[in-house]
Write a protein that holds these residues in place. Structure first.
Motif, PDB file in Angstrom:
ATOM      1  N   ASP A  51       9.688   0.074  -5.521  1.00 30.99           N
ATOM      2  CA  ASP A  51       9.237   0.908  -6.644  1.00 30.99           C
ATOM      3  C   ASP A  51       9.446   0.257  -8.006  1.00 30.99           C
ATOM      4  OD1 ASP A  51       8.131   2.864  -5.159  1.00 30.99           O
ATOM      5  OD2 ASP A  51       9.797   4.279  -5.325  1.00 30.99           O
ATOM      6  N   ASP A  70       6.981   6.086   2.076  1.00 32.97           N
ATOM      7  CA  ASP A  70       5.743   6.237   1.307  1.00 32.97           C
ATOM      8  C   ASP A  70       4.526   6.433   2.210  1.00 32.97           C
ATOM      9  OD1 ASP A  70       7.180   5.995  -0.980  1.00 32.97           O
ATOM     10  OD2 ASP A  70       6.399   4.042  -1.589  1.00 32.97           O
ATOM     11  N   HIS A  80       1.147   1.068  -9.051  1.00 31.44           N
ATOM     12  CA  HIS A  80       2.087   1.627  -8.085  1.00 31.44           C
ATOM     13  C   HIS A  80       1.519   1.583  -6.662  1.00 31.44           C
ATOM     14  CE1 HIS A  80       5.618   3.495  -6.809  1.00 31.44           C
ATOM     15  NE2 HIS A  80       5.119   4.677  -6.565  1.00 31.44           N
ATOM     16  N   ARG A  81       2.448   1.247  -5.736  1.00 24.14           N
ATOM     17  CA  ARG A  81       2.142   1.125  -4.302  1.00 24.14           C
ATOM     18  C   ARG A  81       1.206  -0.053  -4.008  1.00 24.14           C
ATOM     19  NH1 ARG A  81       2.727   6.975  -1.407  1.00 24.14           N
ATOM     20  NH2 ARG A  81       4.757   7.391  -2.291  1.00 24.14           N
ATOM     21  N   HIS A  91      10.826   1.693   3.257  1.00 20.59           N
ATOM     22  CA  HIS A  91      10.323   2.341   2.040  1.00 20.59           C
ATOM     23  C   HIS A  91       8.803   2.551   2.137  1.00 20.59           C
ATOM     24  CE1 HIS A  91      10.228   2.914  -2.467  1.00 20.59           C
ATOM     25  NE2 HIS A  91       8.963   2.706  -2.184  1.00 20.59           N
ATOM     26  N   HIS A 102       4.790  -3.162  -2.343  1.00 19.43           N
ATOM     27  CA  HIS A 102       4.900  -2.320  -1.146  1.00 19.43           C
ATOM     28  C   HIS A 102       4.274  -2.997   0.079  1.00 19.43           C
ATOM     29  CE1 HIS A 102       5.935   0.661  -4.142  1.00 19.43           C
ATOM     30  NE2 HIS A 102       6.217   1.543  -3.207  1.00 19.43           N
TER      31      HIS A 102
HETATM   32 ZN   LIG Z   1       7.250   3.417  -3.319  1.00 20.12          ZN
END
Ligand SMILES: [Zn+2]
Length: 235
Positions: free
Chosen positions: A32, A86, A46-47, A81, A51
């Motif tokens: 993150d 997620d 994000h992601r 994670h 990730h």
């Molecule tokens: Zn995450």
């Protein structure tokens, strides 16, 4: 973090290896770090790459070569994670970046979407927190947070990430204490536990660095007679 702890703990038991719990916990939240890109470059990714399982594998390759099976619990902590947490909550993960830009998640597989902050997601988080806390108590792993170990200082990272949502509310619109007080308590529990670990370590370091002069004095005193006595006899 609860999920990573349970997986890492299970793997270390099965592989008969030791794990450093603070480092395992920090690894589980590292993906993150991409939230920072929103702040620094005003560009939300994000992601994305952080990730990716491919990126995680590449980063862990040298650790697998050096530490072999000892690295497995940490790797599981890191990928849990994206691959579990997620994946269930929110999805939209570029798991195979840079090989593929495709997005993955439970919802992408055709299941109903479980949004971050939804009742189902909160219930899952709380269940994992309760199970992880029970394991932490039964296995006596909690003792690590009361030891003055240098590696405990890494816990400053999760302190910030668990304290921020439960106090000022970021990345949510409101503080968890107002919206989800029970979940906020879980956050505060970790924050308190990690604060104890950091303070204990800082206290140990302080004693080691600044308590040295006092420690030397008794040594000198005890050494002096043993050196002097034979010298005096010789004279
Ligand atoms: Zn995450």
């Amino acid at each position: 973090m609860a999920l990573a702890y349970l997986l890492g703990k299970g793997a270390s038991k099965a592989l008969h290896t030791k794990i450093n719990i603070p480092i395992l916990l920090v690894l589980s939240i590292l993906p993150d770090i991409d939230i920072l890109s929103e702040f620094l470059f005003n560009h939300p990714i994000h992601r994305g790459p952080t990730h990716s399982i491919i990126v995680a594998l590449l980063i862990f390759l040298p650790f697998f070569v050096i530490y072999r099976k000892k690295a497995i619990p940490y790797f599981l902590g890191l990928i849990s994670h994206s691959l579990i947490g997620d994946f269930i909550a929110g999805g939209q993960l570029r798991l195979l970046w840079p090989l593929s830009q495709a997005e993955f998640g439970l919802h992408e597989l055709g299941f109903p979407i479980i949004k971050v902050g939804s009742q189902t997601e909160i219930l899952l988080e709380l269940s994992l927190f309760v199970i992880a806390t029970l394991v932490l108590i039964i296995s006596k792993d909690w003792r690590v947070f009361f030891k003055g170990r240098l590696s405990n200082l890494v816990l400053i990272i999760p302190i910030t990430t668990v304290l921020l949502p439960s106090t000022i509310g970021y990345p949510f619109n409101e503080s968890l204490l107002i919206t989800e007080p029970i979940l906020a308590l879980a956050h505060i529990f970790y924050a308190a536990l990690f604060s104890i670990a950091i303070l204990t370590t800082l206290k140990t370091l302080y004693q080691r660095w600044f308590g040295k002069k006092d420690n030397k004095k008794p040594d000198n005193h005890t050494n002096q007679p043993t050196i002097k006595t034979p010298y005096q006899f010789e004279k």
